[in-house]
Design a protein around this motif. Structure first.
Motif, PDB file in Angstrom:
ATOM      1  N   PHE A  66      13.937 -76.151 -12.032  1.00 20.40           N
ATOM      2  CA  PHE A  66      13.033 -75.470 -11.115  1.00 20.40           C
ATOM      3  C   PHE A  66      13.672 -75.304  -9.735  1.00 20.40           C
ATOM      4  O   PHE A  66      14.467 -76.131  -9.297  1.00 20.40           O
ATOM      5  CB  PHE A  66      11.733 -76.276 -10.946  1.00 20.40           C
ATOM      6  N   THR A  67      13.271 -74.224  -9.046  1.00 18.52           N
ATOM      7  CA  THR A  67      13.587 -74.106  -7.632  1.00 18.52           C
ATOM      8  C   THR A  67      12.615 -74.975  -6.840  1.00 18.52           C
ATOM      9  O   THR A  67      11.639 -75.500  -7.379  1.00 18.52           O
ATOM     10  CB  THR A  67      13.474 -72.653  -7.157  1.00 18.52           C
ATOM     11  N   GLU A  68      12.860 -75.083  -5.542  1.00 18.35           N
ATOM     12  CA  GLU A  68      12.019 -75.933  -4.704  1.00 18.35           C
ATOM     13  C   GLU A  68      10.570 -75.466  -4.700  1.00 18.35           C
ATOM     14  O   GLU A  68       9.654 -76.273  -4.648  1.00 18.35           O
ATOM     15  CB  GLU A  68      12.561 -75.943  -3.270  1.00 18.35           C
ATOM     16  N   GLY A  69      10.354 -74.156  -4.762  1.00 15.07           N
ATOM     17  CA  GLY A  69       8.998 -73.629  -4.662  1.00 15.07           C
ATOM     18  C   GLY A  69       8.320 -73.379  -5.987  1.00 15.07           C
ATOM     19  O   GLY A  69       7.262 -72.734  -6.032  1.00 15.07           O
ATOM     20  N   ALA A  70       8.875 -73.870  -7.095  1.00 14.32           N
ATOM     21  CA  ALA A  70       8.301 -73.594  -8.412  1.00 14.32           C
ATOM     22  C   ALA A  70       7.038 -74.413  -8.648  1.00 14.32           C
ATOM     23  O   ALA A  70       6.880 -75.517  -8.149  1.00 14.32           O
ATOM     24  CB  ALA A  70       9.329 -73.897  -9.495  1.00 14.32           C
ATOM     25  N   SER A  71       6.148 -73.850  -9.469  1.00 13.43           N
ATOM     26  CA  SER A  71       4.920 -74.540  -9.858  1.00 13.43           C
ATOM     27  C   SER A  71       4.997 -74.889 -11.343  1.00 13.43           C
ATOM     28  O   SER A  71       4.847 -74.010 -12.202  1.00 13.43           O
ATOM     29  CB  SER A  71       3.699 -73.650  -9.602  1.00 13.43           C
ATOM     30  N   PRO A  72       5.253 -76.157 -11.694  1.00 11.31           N
ATOM     31  CA  PRO A  72       5.337 -76.535 -13.107  1.00 11.31           C
ATOM     32  C   PRO A  72       4.025 -76.328 -13.851  1.00 11.31           C
ATOM     33  O   PRO A  72       4.014 -76.247 -15.079  1.00 11.31           O
ATOM     34  CB  PRO A  72       5.709 -78.023 -13.058  1.00 11.31           C
TER      35      PRO A  72
END
Length: 308
Positions: A66-72
């Protein structure tokens, strides 16, 4: 040269001859290459080779995580259909599933198995914003770079943060530099160049209409990445329609006041004349010796200086 395709039963009875070639195909050569696609907030989005029993988490690991701003908690998997109804206007063309993962990609919790040609979309966290910076140049108390604080921060807000204009500032010559795509709000991810050009033209016409009463906005300025703003009006009426919302990478330029007017062309003495408030166009021409005999007076024009 003759090409022959033989079944397994025919192979032992065919004698080979000099310079014959035998090619044995793989079963994988006889089918499409199985791939899966991942898009959105991962470090290396793109297409990856499908593997049996591949999970969503496996694909995310292949894509660099994931990137820093991703929402799992906001992942969708789209699977293709082979039996869509071609006669139904609202016929379903894909099946979409929602998948929730742990931010640490705990594989024991990721039990959703992918199929060939699945498309995985990873979305950003609500409210996640990267810092955006703008620059102020010229006659303000504190020129330099500023980080945008709010989504609707405007030119007047930026000038106030920069300590306002100096005594030598020329607000009439100020300009805002912005890339073409940012000026026109065009989607840079579009592939169809015709669609991009159409959207660019529509937004350019909208901007020209918005600015027609308060400042100069023509296609030449747009090509040069400069927006002709009326900074004096903006500072007099903060929040007005001409007080533009700032975009990442904007450069606000405030030049010094002009002290001379340059007269070129068909005049007797082309020169720079000291500016005096209240002087007319013909007064400045007279200061340069007047029109020459070859001058086309009706073709004379004024070029107003803006920040470069």
């Amino acid at each position: 040269m003759m090409l022959m395709v033989l079944s397994k039963s025919q192979l032992p009875i065919l004698p080979l001859q000099r310079e014959d070639s035998v090619y044995v195909s793989s079963i994988f050569d006889l089918r499409d290459k199985y791939q899966v696609t991942i898009k959105g907030e991962v470090r290396k989005p793109g297409e990856f080779t499908y593997a049996d029993s591949m999970k969503v988490a496996d694909l995310i690991v292949k894509a660099g995580g994931f990137t820093e701003g991703a929402s799992p908690k906001r992942i969708e998997v789209a699977q293709r259909l082979n039996n869509s109804n071609p006669n139904a206007a609202n016929g379903q063309v894909a099946v979409v599933y929602s998948v929730n993962l742990d931010s640490k990609l705990d594989l024991s919790q990721a039990d959703f198995t992918l199929h060939p040609y699945d498309i995985v979309s990873v979305y950003a966290l609500p409210g996640y914003e990267k810092q955006r910076t703008v620059k102020v140049e010229g006659e303000v108390l504190y020129p330099g770079y500023y980080t945008i604080k709010t989504k609707n921060e405007k030119i007047s807000d930026l000038v106030a943060r920069a300590g306002n204009l100096t005594a030598l500032a020329d607000p009439d010559g100020s300009s805002l530099k912005r890339t073409n795509t940012a000026i026109l709000g065009v989607n840079k991810n579009k592939v169809d160049s015709a669609a991009v050009q159409k959207e660019r033209l529509q937004r350019q016409q909208h901007l020209q209409h918005s600015f027609k009463d308060s400042s100069v906005m023509d296609s030449e300025q747009l090509r040069n990445n400069n927006i002709g703003i009326n900074l004096k009006e903006i500072l007099a009426k903060p929040g007005s329609v001409t007080d533009l919302i700032l975009e990442d990478g904007d450069v606000l330029r405030v030049p010094k006041q002009l002290q001379v007017v340059r007269i070129n062309g068909e005049v007797l003495y082309p020169s720079a004349v000291v500016y005096e408030k209240g002087k007319s166009f013909n007064d400045f021409v007279s200061n340069a010796g007047g029109y020459s005999p070859q001058a086309l007076r009706r073709g004379a024009y004024v070029v107003y200086r803006t920040a470069q």
